[in-house]
Write an enzyme that holds these catalytic residues in place. Structure first.
Site, PDB file in Angstrom:
ATOM      1  N   SER A 193     -15.013  -8.932  20.329  1.00 29.01           N
ATOM      2  CA  SER A 193     -13.792  -9.718  20.179  1.00 29.01           C
ATOM      3  C   SER A 193     -12.598  -8.984  20.804  1.00 29.01           C
ATOM      4  O   SER A 193     -12.633  -8.651  21.989  1.00 29.01           O
ATOM      5  CB  SER A 193     -13.560 -10.047  18.704  1.00 29.01           C
ATOM      6  N   ASP A 347     -18.001 -20.811  20.492  1.00 28.19           N
ATOM      7  CA  ASP A 347     -16.918 -19.841  20.382  1.00 28.19           C
ATOM      8  C   ASP A 347     -15.759 -20.272  21.282  1.00 28.19           C
ATOM      9  O   ASP A 347     -15.967 -20.511  22.465  1.00 28.19           O
ATOM     10  CB  ASP A 347     -17.439 -18.467  20.815  1.00 28.19           C
ATOM     11  N   HIS A 377     -18.165 -17.327  16.950  1.00 30.24           N
ATOM     12  CA  HIS A 377     -17.360 -16.114  17.048  1.00 30.24           C
ATOM     13  C   HIS A 377     -17.410 -15.311  15.743  1.00 30.24           C
ATOM     14  O   HIS A 377     -17.225 -15.849  14.659  1.00 30.24           O
ATOM     15  CB  HIS A 377     -15.900 -16.445  17.378  1.00 30.24           C
TER      16      HIS A 377
END
Length: 407
Positions: A193, A347, A377
């Protein structure tokens, strides 16, 4: 006194119940669970918990009890850390930066591979503890020395603190590889991320340090690669998919970049963007660079509405290459090491990695791409939580370790 305590207890219980009911209603009214996602009930429950914690954090922030990010971090630190008796785990500080070193206990006749890991969490959460089990897994599965970087984050530290901390910790580690038994020719930078975005920013910055060993490979797991275009296909298609909904994404971006939340719509719609700037960046950031199979026929235009100059003056710092590593020139991209990119179908950040993939490939950088159809995600964060783990979580962890073992 007993009556006061009873009233306080009842009041707190009522508040908690009311907030959780609100979170559940909000989830069922707004959240979208794609059919490809496994264990939808489990995902719905976890997302309700996330919404509950954020909502309660906002209430406490308005009451000036504590900030919302700090309240979230309190909850995340309740995670159970598993002891791995095959590893030596050492907590250290590189200056003001907390780091955690994972070293296999078994004696090795040669220097080991090194992994520098930057955790995710959007600057709101994520910590050495919350990613401990993943780092432990990577260290054991790949027989590597893993350095996990506990960079500073919200609420006390905003941009560019994450990049600076990750870079400084990496430089210190690279200067002392032999001390930790690491082979200078086999160092991997890995992140998830916002940590994946940090990987790109750090290896770009390290090009200015020719005396240091070169990073051998970059591993980016569902990375944040730009904060310019929030109208990419994946943003439009997955804007209400847990855990990273548009609302949560905007909270993280605005808080970390110190942008007033009133500019959220200008950021989302792109009305802050001057036409000349978009002409410059569209060759790298346009949805035209996304493979056709990831686009639906109902996509909205990338930028809608007239140019808002006031918004531009408030938001323009997101066009900095130290925020969006996708904006650097081709000559820098061409110098980067081989890459392993992980994307999840569900995502909103999926297309960030796809744009980076194209940029690397266009400059001749070898790329291995691993796409997870049932992924979302943040799923790798749950890979070792048993009851709350998902098949996609385990698949990604195994794919990353398999790739790194080949370095």
């Amino acid at each position: 006194m007993a009556v006061l305590w009873l009233v306080l207890l009842v009041g707190l219980s009522t508040l908690n119940l009311g907030v959780f009911i609100w979170a559940a209603i909000h989830h069922f009214l707004t959240a979208e669970i794609p059919s490809a996602l496994k264990h939808p009930v489990k995902l719905r429950f976890l997302h309700c918990v996330v919404l509950y914690v954020i909502a309660l954090g906002k209430i406490f922030e308005k009451m000036k009890i504590c900030s919302m990010p700090r309240f979230i971090q309190f909850f995340q630190d309740l995670i159970i850390i598993k002891k791995n008796h095959n590893l030596v785990v050492t907590n250290m500080c590189f200056g003001t930066i907390s780091v955690r070193l994972f070293q296999p206990k078994a004696v090795s006749s040669e220097l080991r591979r090194g992994i520098i890991f930057y955790h995710g969490g959007g600057a709101l959460c994520g910590s050495l503890d919350s990613y401990h089990n993943l780092c432990s897994f990577l260290a054991q599965q790949t027989d590597s020395v893993v350095l996990s970087v506990g960079y500073r984050k919200l609420p006390d530290h905003s941009h560019p603190c994450i990049t600076k901390d990750c870079l400084n910790a990496s430089i210190y580690f690279m200067k002392n590889l032999m001390t930790y038994g690491v082979d200078p020719s086999r160092v991997v930078a890995c992140g998830e991320s916002i940590g994946g975005g940090a990987v790109a920013l750090v290896i770009q910055a390290l090009l200015s340090f020719p005396s240091l060993p070169r990073i051998r490979a970059q591993v980016l797991i569902t990375p944040v690669m730009q904060a310019v275009n929030f109208r990419l296909p994946s943003h439009q298609q997955n804007q209400n998919v847990p855990f990273l909904t548009n609302d949560i994404l905007m909270i993280a971006v605005c808080k970390y970049m110190d942008i007033d939340f009133s500019w959220k719509d200008a950021l989302l719609n792109g009305t802050y963007m001057p036409l000349d700037s978009w002409k410059k960046y569209s060759k790298w950031l346009s949805s035209d660079n996304i493979p056709r199979r990831f686009k639906s026929k109902s996509l909205l235009p990338e930028f809608s509405g007239p140019f808002n100059e006031t918004a531009y003056l408030e938001i323009k710092h997101i066009l900095d290459t130290e925020v969006s590593p996708l904006l650097v020139e081709d000559k820098i991209i061409a110098q980067l090491p081989q890459a392993f990119l992980v994307t999840c179908e569900n995502d909103p950040l999926r297309d960030d990695a796809l744009l980076y993939k194209k940029r690397l490939e266009d400059q001749g950088v070898p790329v291995t791409w691993y796409h997870v159809e049932d992924g979302f995600h943040g799923c790798i964060f749950l890979f070792d939580t048993h009851l709350f783990s998902f098949p996609c979580s385990i698949k990604i962890a195994k794919a990353v370790s398999s790739y790194i073992k080949g370095i």
